[in-house]
Scaffold this active site. Structure first.
Site, PDB file in Angstrom:
ATOM      1  N   PHE A 152       0.777  -1.117  -0.102  1.00  0.00           N
ATOM      2  CA  PHE A 152       0.050   0.068   0.072  1.00  0.00           C
ATOM      3  C   PHE A 152       0.875   1.270  -0.037  1.00  0.00           C
ATOM      4  CE2 PHE A 152      -2.009   3.595   1.684  1.00  0.00           C
ATOM      5  CZ  PHE A 152      -3.290   3.586   0.954  1.00  0.00           C
ATOM      6  N   ASP A 237       9.312   3.045   2.093  1.00  0.00           N
ATOM      7  CA  ASP A 237       8.153   3.576   2.273  1.00  0.00           C
ATOM      8  C   ASP A 237       8.076   3.702   3.889  1.00  0.00           C
ATOM      9  OD1 ASP A 237       5.486   4.799   2.801  1.00  0.00           O
ATOM     10  OD2 ASP A 237       4.789   4.085   1.119  1.00  0.00           O
ATOM     11  N   LYS A 266       2.433  11.245   7.144  1.00  0.00           N
ATOM     12  CA  LYS A 266       1.535  11.159   8.019  1.00  0.00           C
ATOM     13  C   LYS A 266       1.881  11.756   9.420  1.00  0.00           C
ATOM     14  CE  LYS A 266      -1.043   7.370   6.547  1.00  0.00           C
ATOM     15  NZ  LYS A 266      -0.980   6.156   5.552  1.00  0.00           N
TER      16      LYS A 266
HETATM   17  C1  LIG Z   1      -1.033   6.109   4.040  1.00  0.00           C
HETATM   18  C2  LIG Z   1       0.264   5.569   3.446  1.00  0.00           C
HETATM   19  C3  LIG Z   1       0.369   6.210   2.270  1.00  0.00           C
HETATM   20  C4  LIG Z   1      -0.273   7.466   1.499  1.00  0.00           C
HETATM   21  O1  LIG Z   1      -0.549   8.452   2.349  1.00  0.00           O
HETATM   22  P1  LIG Z   1      -1.596   9.365   2.063  1.00  0.00           P
HETATM   23  O2  LIG Z   1      -1.259  10.600   2.968  1.00  0.00           O
HETATM   24  O3  LIG Z   1      -2.934   8.838   2.226  1.00  0.00           O
HETATM   25  O4  LIG Z   1      -1.447   9.888   0.593  1.00  0.00           O
HETATM   26  C5  LIG Z   1       1.535   5.951   1.522  1.00  0.00           C
HETATM   27  N1  LIG Z   1       2.556   4.766   1.910  1.00  0.00           N
HETATM   28  C6  LIG Z   1       2.171   4.126   3.201  1.00  0.00           C
HETATM   29  C7  LIG Z   1       2.955   2.975   3.625  1.00  0.00           C
HETATM   30  C8  LIG Z   1       1.099   4.532   3.867  1.00  0.00           C
HETATM   31  O5  LIG Z   1       0.733   3.872   5.036  1.00  0.00           O
END
Ligand SMILES: *Cc1c(COP(=O)(O)O)cnc(C)c1O
Length: 417
Positions: A152, A237, A266
């Site tokens: 994700f 990520d 985040k």
């Molecule tokens: C939430 C998330 C994203 C995307 O972030 P948004 O601010 O919702 O665009 C990307 N990578 C990971 C691992 C995430 O948990």
């Protein structure tokens, strides 16, 4: 008919009215729990009717510092009255300190600030392709990026192009080419997928949305070694796993490796704003030239002031250590719950997934019952309930939460015979 009559005579609760009002005008791309929140402080949230909840979700780690942390709120209010937004057509006195701090905490060289996680992932994809063509000399438009099954990384059209989740892709094609998906936690499969045109491997060190899937010990070291041998960039990520969530400032620090590009978001916004960034090694980052990439809001003064304070608060208030200690404690306690409903407990730090047997109960049902008891969580993939409270949570609060979890499981066991 009977339903209609009952409806006419049963007055709707204020909560129900608000939910229905929202539903009248908003697209249904979410299926929220039936609660209407209007206040947050620290680890607690309150609903419209005044009921108090313990937040075990932290907005997917965006609220790792707790709701409306006083120091971060002060940084925001101080800055908003001076200069909130001006775009990077000009320099500001806030960006330098923010990016310096990011470089210091990550051990990497340069920062490119964005706003949302998905934008930072897009930026990392561009950085990897650019490096592939300029440095690795991959033939034009042939660069490949290897990703993991169950990944994700966000919701843009390019990112869903390499999702393996049918719901995320359906009706949204055509898809962006240049990505190859391999099984997560399988170094052999990853190695087999690498070709001379592979620019990067893009992985979450722990897969959050997939259900807090934790790879075997040594996996990140294996990835790092593979990338070094094959001249491939390692992009991690850590939008959700980063900034203390797993009990270290970054998940990669559990294995003493350093990625070439790190993606953050985040919690970087301190629970107040969308703030994201990629932080990378010079060889990758120095390839960005004026005009090659940008974002109107990326690195704006308000975001920079808030992001800097969020990083300081995480470090100075012991949140990372708290995540390690209380995360281990909570996981051990959850493991001790002996129930046929529970099939597993996984995670690292204050980031825990509890698996429920789908033949007996849905994770959604568990979340609804927890909500009744004053705990807000969220299911993922129908079978996993996650526990990811703000990193400021105390042992007493966790003990209270554990009592509620045990009670919910007992009640559900009773119903299911
Ligand atoms: C939430 C998330 C994203 C995307 O972030 P948004 O601010 O919702 O665009 C990307 N990578 C990971 C691992 C995430 O948990």
């Amino acid at each position: 008919m009977l339903n209609k009559i009952i409806e006419m005579f049963s007055p709707k609760s204020p909560t129900q009215k608000l939910i229905e009002h929202e539903a009248q005008f908003v697209a249904k791309n979410y299926h929220p729990l039936p609660v209407v929140l209007n206040r947050g402080e620290g680890c607690y949230l309150w609903d419209h009717e005044g009921k108090k909840y313990l937040d075990m979700m932290s907005a997917y780690s965006a609220v790792s510092c707790g709701h409306s942390h006083p120091r971060i709120v002060k940084a925001l209010t101080d800055q908003v009255g001076k200069l909130a937004m001006c775009s990077r057509a000009y320099h500001t006195n806030t960006l330098g300190p923010f990016v310096e701090k990011l470089v210091q905490v990550t051990g990497l060289d340069e920062v490119l600030p964005m706003n949302t996680g998905a934008e930072a992932v897009e930026t990392a994809v561009k950085a990897a392709r650019q490096w592939g063509y300029v440095v690795k000399k991959i033939p034009e438009n042939m660069a490949e990026i290897i990703v993991a099954d169950g990944n994700f990384h966000g919701r843009t059209t390019t990112i869903i192009s390499f999702s393996t989740e049918p719901d995320y892709r359906k009706n949204f094609g055509p898809f962006t080419p240049g990505f190859k998906s391999v099984p997560f936690d399988d170094l052999k499969a990853i190695e087999a997928a690498i070709t001379p045109n592979t620019a990067a491997i893009l992985f979450e060190p722990i897969q959050g949305e997939a259900g807090i899937k934790t790879p075997h010990d040594g996996f990140l070291q294996g990835l790092r070694k593979l990338c070094d041998e094959k001249n491939v960039l390692l992009i991690l990520d850590e939008v959700q796993s980063g900034l203390g969530r797993t009990g270290k400032m970054f998940c990669f620090q559990h294995e003493n490796v350093l990625p070439d590009v790190l993606i953050l978001g985040k919690a970087l916004g301190g629970g107040l704003l969308p703030v994201s960034a990629i932080v990378g090694k010079k060889a990758v980052m120095e390839l960005f030239k004026p005009g090659s990439h940008g974002s109107t809001f990326g690195g704006n003064p308000l975001a920079a002031a808030v992001g800097l304070e969020a990083l300081k608060v995480l470090e100075e208030e012991g949140m990372v250590q708290n995540s390690a200690i209380l995360g281990a404690y909570m996981q051990e306690q959850l493991r001790g719950i002996n129930s046929p409903l529970v099939t597993g407990v996984r995670g690292r730090g204050l980031w825990i997934g509890m698996d429920f047997d789908p033949a007996r109960v849905t994770a959604r049902k568990v979340c609804e019952k927890l909500m009744e008891k004053g705990i807000l969580s969220k299911d993922t993939h129908h079978t996993v309930v996650r526990f990811a409270p703000p990193l400021t949570i105390t042992r007493e609060q966790i003990d209270w939460a554990l009592e509620q979890v045990r009670a919910v499981i007992r009640e559900l066991e009773g119903k299911n015979g």
